[in-house]
Design a protein around this motif. Structure first.
Motif, PDB file in Angstrom:
ATOM      1  N   ILE A  33      -4.928   2.967   5.236  1.00 51.55           N
ATOM      2  CA  ILE A  33      -6.004   3.844   5.728  1.00 51.55           C
ATOM      3  C   ILE A  33      -5.944   3.928   7.259  1.00 51.55           C
ATOM      4  O   ILE A  33      -6.214   4.972   7.845  1.00 51.55           O
ATOM      5  CB  ILE A  33      -7.386   3.348   5.228  1.00 51.55           C
ATOM      6  N   LYS A  34      -5.550   2.836   7.911  1.00 48.35           N
ATOM      7  CA  LYS A  34      -5.396   2.820   9.373  1.00 48.35           C
ATOM      8  C   LYS A  34      -4.043   3.397   9.796  1.00 48.35           C
ATOM      9  O   LYS A  34      -3.670   3.295  10.961  1.00 48.35           O
ATOM     10  CB  LYS A  34      -5.519   1.383   9.907  1.00 48.35           C
ATOM     11  N   LYS A  35      -3.314   3.972   8.843  1.00 49.21           N
ATOM     12  CA  LYS A  35      -2.002   4.604   9.091  1.00 49.21           C
ATOM     13  C   LYS A  35      -0.939   3.592   9.524  1.00 49.21           C
ATOM     14  O   LYS A  35      -0.055   3.888  10.307  1.00 49.21           O
ATOM     15  CB  LYS A  35      -2.114   5.719  10.149  1.00 49.21           C
ATOM     16  N   ILE A  36      -1.069   2.366   9.024  1.00 52.19           N
ATOM     17  CA  ILE A  36      -0.093   1.325   9.334  1.00 52.19           C
ATOM     18  C   ILE A  36       0.618   0.960   8.038  1.00 52.19           C
ATOM     19  O   ILE A  36      -0.009   0.643   7.042  1.00 52.19           O
ATOM     20  CB  ILE A  36      -0.785   0.110   9.965  1.00 52.19           C
ATOM     21  N   LYS A  37       1.921   1.045   8.067  1.00 55.07           N
ATOM     22  CA  LYS A  37       2.716   0.938   6.854  1.00 55.07           C
ATOM     23  C   LYS A  37       3.359  -0.438   6.746  1.00 55.07           C
ATOM     24  O   LYS A  37       4.395  -0.698   7.350  1.00 55.07           O
ATOM     25  CB  LYS A  37       3.804   2.032   6.894  1.00 55.07           C
ATOM     26  N   TYR A  38       2.705  -1.342   6.049  1.00 55.01           N
ATOM     27  CA  TYR A  38       3.298  -2.628   5.704  1.00 55.01           C
ATOM     28  C   TYR A  38       3.394  -2.699   4.204  1.00 55.01           C
ATOM     29  O   TYR A  38       2.590  -2.110   3.494  1.00 55.01           O
ATOM     30  CB  TYR A  38       2.464  -3.800   6.216  1.00 55.01           C
ATOM     31  N   LYS A  39       4.348  -3.457   3.750  1.00 53.35           N
ATOM     32  CA  LYS A  39       4.529  -3.644   2.314  1.00 53.35           C
ATOM     33  C   LYS A  39       4.013  -5.019   1.923  1.00 53.35           C
ATOM     34  O   LYS A  39       3.929  -5.918   2.751  1.00 53.35           O
ATOM     35  CB  LYS A  39       6.010  -3.555   1.963  1.00 53.35           C
ATOM     36  N   LEU A  40       3.700  -5.150   0.640  1.00 48.13           N
ATOM     37  CA  LEU A  40       3.349  -6.442   0.063  1.00 48.13           C
ATOM     38  C   LEU A  40       4.378  -6.742  -1.017  1.00 48.13           C
ATOM     39  O   LEU A  40       4.518  -5.960  -1.960  1.00 48.13           O
ATOM     40  CB  LEU A  40       1.935  -6.409  -0.529  1.00 48.13           C
ATOM     41  N   ILE A  43       5.801 -11.996  -5.616  1.00 45.94           N
ATOM     42  CA  ILE A  43       6.817 -12.706  -6.373  1.00 45.94           C
ATOM     43  C   ILE A  43       6.116 -13.608  -7.376  1.00 45.94           C
ATOM     44  O   ILE A  43       5.358 -14.496  -6.992  1.00 45.94           O
ATOM     45  CB  ILE A  43       7.732 -13.528  -5.438  1.00 45.94           C
ATOM     46  N   GLY A  44       6.351 -13.348  -8.643  1.00 49.41           N
ATOM     47  CA  GLY A  44       5.744 -14.136  -9.700  1.00 49.41           C
ATOM     48  C   GLY A  44       5.412 -13.266 -10.892  1.00 49.41           C
ATOM     49  O   GLY A  44       5.453 -12.038 -10.809  1.00 49.41           O
ATOM     50  N   GLU A  45       5.110 -13.923 -11.973  1.00 50.79           N
ATOM     51  CA  GLU A  45       4.723 -13.249 -13.215  1.00 50.79           C
ATOM     52  C   GLU A  45       3.369 -13.793 -13.648  1.00 50.79           C
ATOM     53  O   GLU A  45       2.945 -14.851 -13.190  1.00 50.79           O
ATOM     54  CB  GLU A  45       5.753 -13.514 -14.321  1.00 50.79           C
ATOM     55  N   GLY A  46       2.728 -13.077 -14.555  1.00 44.85           N
ATOM     56  CA  GLY A  46       1.461 -13.572 -15.090  1.00 44.85           C
ATOM     57  C   GLY A  46       0.699 -12.486 -15.812  1.00 44.85           C
ATOM     58  O   GLY A  46       1.078 -11.308 -15.783  1.00 44.85           O
ATOM     59  N   GLY A  47      -0.372 -12.904 -16.439  1.00 48.59           N
ATOM     60  CA  GLY A  47      -1.158 -12.033 -17.296  1.00 48.59           C
ATOM     61  C   GLY A  47      -1.829 -10.864 -16.599  1.00 48.59           C
ATOM     62  O   GLY A  47      -2.216  -9.895 -17.250  1.00 48.59           O
ATOM     63  N   LEU A  48      -1.975 -10.925 -15.279  1.00 43.20           N
ATOM     64  CA  LEU A  48      -2.676  -9.843 -14.568  1.00 43.20           C
ATOM     65  C   LEU A  48      -1.747  -8.755 -14.030  1.00 43.20           C
ATOM     66  O   LEU A  48      -2.215  -7.818 -13.381  1.00 43.20           O
ATOM     67  CB  LEU A  48      -3.496 -10.408 -13.407  1.00 43.20           C
ATOM     68  N   LYS A  49      -0.453  -8.853 -14.293  1.00 47.17           N
ATOM     69  CA  LYS A  49       0.497  -7.914 -13.683  1.00 47.17           C
ATOM     70  C   LYS A  49       0.120  -6.455 -13.951  1.00 47.17           C
ATOM     71  O   LYS A  49       0.043  -5.649 -13.019  1.00 47.17           O
ATOM     72  CB  LYS A  49       1.916  -8.187 -14.171  1.00 47.17           C
ATOM     73  N   LYS A  50      -0.151  -6.114 -15.201  1.00 48.01           N
ATOM     74  CA  LYS A  50      -0.479  -4.727 -15.552  1.00 48.01           C
ATOM     75  C   LYS A  50      -1.752  -4.271 -14.819  1.00 48.01           C
ATOM     76  O   LYS A  50      -1.788  -3.180 -14.263  1.00 48.01           O
ATOM     77  CB  LYS A  50      -0.633  -4.613 -17.068  1.00 48.01           C
ATOM     78  N   GLU A  51      -2.774  -5.125 -14.806  1.00 47.06           N
ATOM     79  CA  GLU A  51      -4.030  -4.778 -14.115  1.00 47.06           C
ATOM     80  C   GLU A  51      -3.818  -4.611 -12.616  1.00 47.06           C
ATOM     81  O   GLU A  51      -4.408  -3.721 -11.987  1.00 47.06           O
ATOM     82  CB  GLU A  51      -5.087  -5.865 -14.343  1.00 47.06           C
ATOM     83  N   LEU A  52      -2.998  -5.467 -12.023  1.00 40.36           N
ATOM     84  CA  LEU A  52      -2.717  -5.372 -10.591  1.00 40.36           C
ATOM     85  C   LEU A  52      -2.016  -4.062 -10.266  1.00 40.36           C
ATOM     86  O   LEU A  52      -2.358  -3.386  -9.291  1.00 40.36           O
ATOM     87  CB  LEU A  52      -1.871  -6.568 -10.131  1.00 40.36           C
ATOM     88  N   ILE A  53      -1.035  -3.694 -11.085  1.00 45.42           N
ATOM     89  CA  ILE A  53      -0.311  -2.426 -10.882  1.00 45.42           C
ATOM     90  C   ILE A  53      -1.275  -1.250 -11.018  1.00 45.42           C
ATOM     91  O   ILE A  53      -1.303  -0.353 -10.176  1.00 45.42           O
ATOM     92  CB  ILE A  53       0.877  -2.302 -11.866  1.00 45.42           C
ATOM     93  N   GLU A  54      -2.098  -1.285 -12.070  1.00 48.40           N
ATOM     94  CA  GLU A  54      -3.066  -0.195 -12.278  1.00 48.40           C
ATOM     95  C   GLU A  54      -4.057  -0.109 -11.117  1.00 48.40           C
ATOM     96  O   GLU A  54      -4.408   0.984 -10.678  1.00 48.40           O
ATOM     97  CB  GLU A  54      -3.805  -0.391 -13.602  1.00 48.40           C
ATOM     98  N   LEU A  59      -5.785   3.045  -6.186  1.00 50.78           N
ATOM     99  CA  LEU A  59      -6.086   3.189  -4.756  1.00 50.78           C
ATOM    100  C   LEU A  59      -5.158   4.200  -4.088  1.00 50.78           C
ATOM    101  O   LEU A  59      -5.272   4.462  -2.893  1.00 50.78           O
ATOM    102  CB  LEU A  59      -5.954   1.838  -4.043  1.00 50.78           C
ATOM    103  N   GLY A  60      -4.220   4.735  -4.855  1.00 53.55           N
ATOM    104  CA  GLY A  60      -3.263   5.689  -4.298  1.00 53.55           C
ATOM    105  C   GLY A  60      -2.063   5.033  -3.638  1.00 53.55           C
ATOM    106  O   GLY A  60      -1.309   5.682  -2.911  1.00 53.55           O
ATOM    107  N   LEU A  61      -1.884   3.736  -3.880  1.00 52.65           N
ATOM    108  CA  LEU A  61      -0.727   3.037  -3.323  1.00 52.65           C
ATOM    109  C   LEU A  61       0.487   3.277  -4.212  1.00 52.65           C
ATOM    110  O   LEU A  61       0.355   3.487  -5.415  1.00 52.65           O
ATOM    111  CB  LEU A  61      -1.013   1.535  -3.229  1.00 52.65           C
ATOM    112  N   SER A  71       9.740   3.748  -0.437  1.00 44.31           N
ATOM    113  CA  SER A  71       8.427   4.395  -0.397  1.00 44.31           C
ATOM    114  C   SER A  71       7.321   3.506  -0.963  1.00 44.31           C
ATOM    115  O   SER A  71       6.150   3.802  -0.796  1.00 44.31           O
ATOM    116  CB  SER A  71       8.470   5.724  -1.154  1.00 44.31           C
ATOM    117  N   SER A  72       7.668   2.405  -1.608  1.00 43.17           N
ATOM    118  CA  SER A  72       6.651   1.536  -2.215  1.00 43.17           C
ATOM    119  C   SER A  72       5.811   0.821  -1.167  1.00 43.17           C
ATOM    120  O   SER A  72       6.337   0.328  -0.171  1.00 43.17           O
ATOM    121  CB  SER A  72       7.312   0.480  -3.104  1.00 43.17           C
ATOM    122  N   ASP A  73       4.504   0.752  -1.441  1.00 48.85           N
ATOM    123  CA  ASP A  73       3.598  -0.046  -0.617  1.00 48.85           C
ATOM    124  C   ASP A  73       3.573  -1.484  -1.126  1.00 48.85           C
ATOM    125  O   ASP A  73       3.413  -2.429  -0.362  1.00 48.85           O
ATOM    126  CB  ASP A  73       2.171   0.516  -0.684  1.00 48.85           C
TER     127      ASP A  73
END
Length: 179
Positions: A33-40, A43-54, A59-61, A71-73
């Motif tokens: 939103i501040k027009k600063i492009k950093y990536k996250l 690293i890891g797996e777990g039960g929340l992966k699908k929810e985190l992606i969704e 948020l439009g990321l 192009s990935s955030d």
């Protein structure tokens, strides 16, 4: 070997509620939103992966699963047997957990000279980051990293953490001091 991004946050751990990775996604959104492009890099797996992606997509990321997707955030790298090749001094290690046992990932990030921003959650981060300095509630910067109150995921928490990420990314001498 795929090239690592220039500036990025990295987190390593189980994709579980305890690790509070939704908050890290909020930080990336705050920076965008501040027009600063950093990536996250996550690293890891777990039960929340699908929810985190969704959540990130809501948020439009842009979400990817490969380092070379420029192009990935947010990049979900999954489980890695050697995750520490992804940390160094061109990134910030972020730990926003609600609680920890002994966070070995912090020790390993410190050993690699990576600047750290961590929550002051029960057991581990304060002992590692504050070390022999005296802890003060109003203080955030210590020789071994930045220690912030455990986030409650409010807009205020997101901006405080996001502004520390910005300061650390933009201030090379501070990064060097904390690594």
């Amino acid at each position: 070997e795929k090239k690592l991004p220039d500036n990025y946050l990295v987190t390593i751990g189980r994709l579980s509620k305890q690790k509070n990775i939704f908050f890290q996604i909020d930080i990336i959104n705050y920076l965008r939103i501040k027009k600063i492009k950093y990536k996250l890099l996550i690293i890891g797996e777990g039960g929340l992966k699908k929810e985190l992606i969704e959540y990130a997509l809501s948020l439009g990321l842009k979400v990817g699963q490969e380092l070379n997707n420029i192009s990935s955030d947010i990049i979900f790298l999954g489980y890695k047997s050697n995750p520490f090749r992804f940390i160094g001094n061109n990134c910030i290690f972020i730990l926003s957990s609600y609680y920890e046992g002994m966070p070995n990932v912090l020790i390993e990030a410190m050993a690699k000279g990576t600047p750290i921003i961590s929550s002051n959650c029960p057991t581990g981060p304060k002992e590692l980051i504050v070390n022999n300095e005296s802890f003060k509630n109003e203080r955030s910067k210590y020789k071994n990293g930045i220690l912030l109150p455990t986030p409650k995921n409010t807009k205020n928490d997101i901006s405080i953490w996001g502004d520390y990420v910005l300061e650390l990314m933009q201030n090379k001498s501070l990064r060097k001091q904390l690594s």
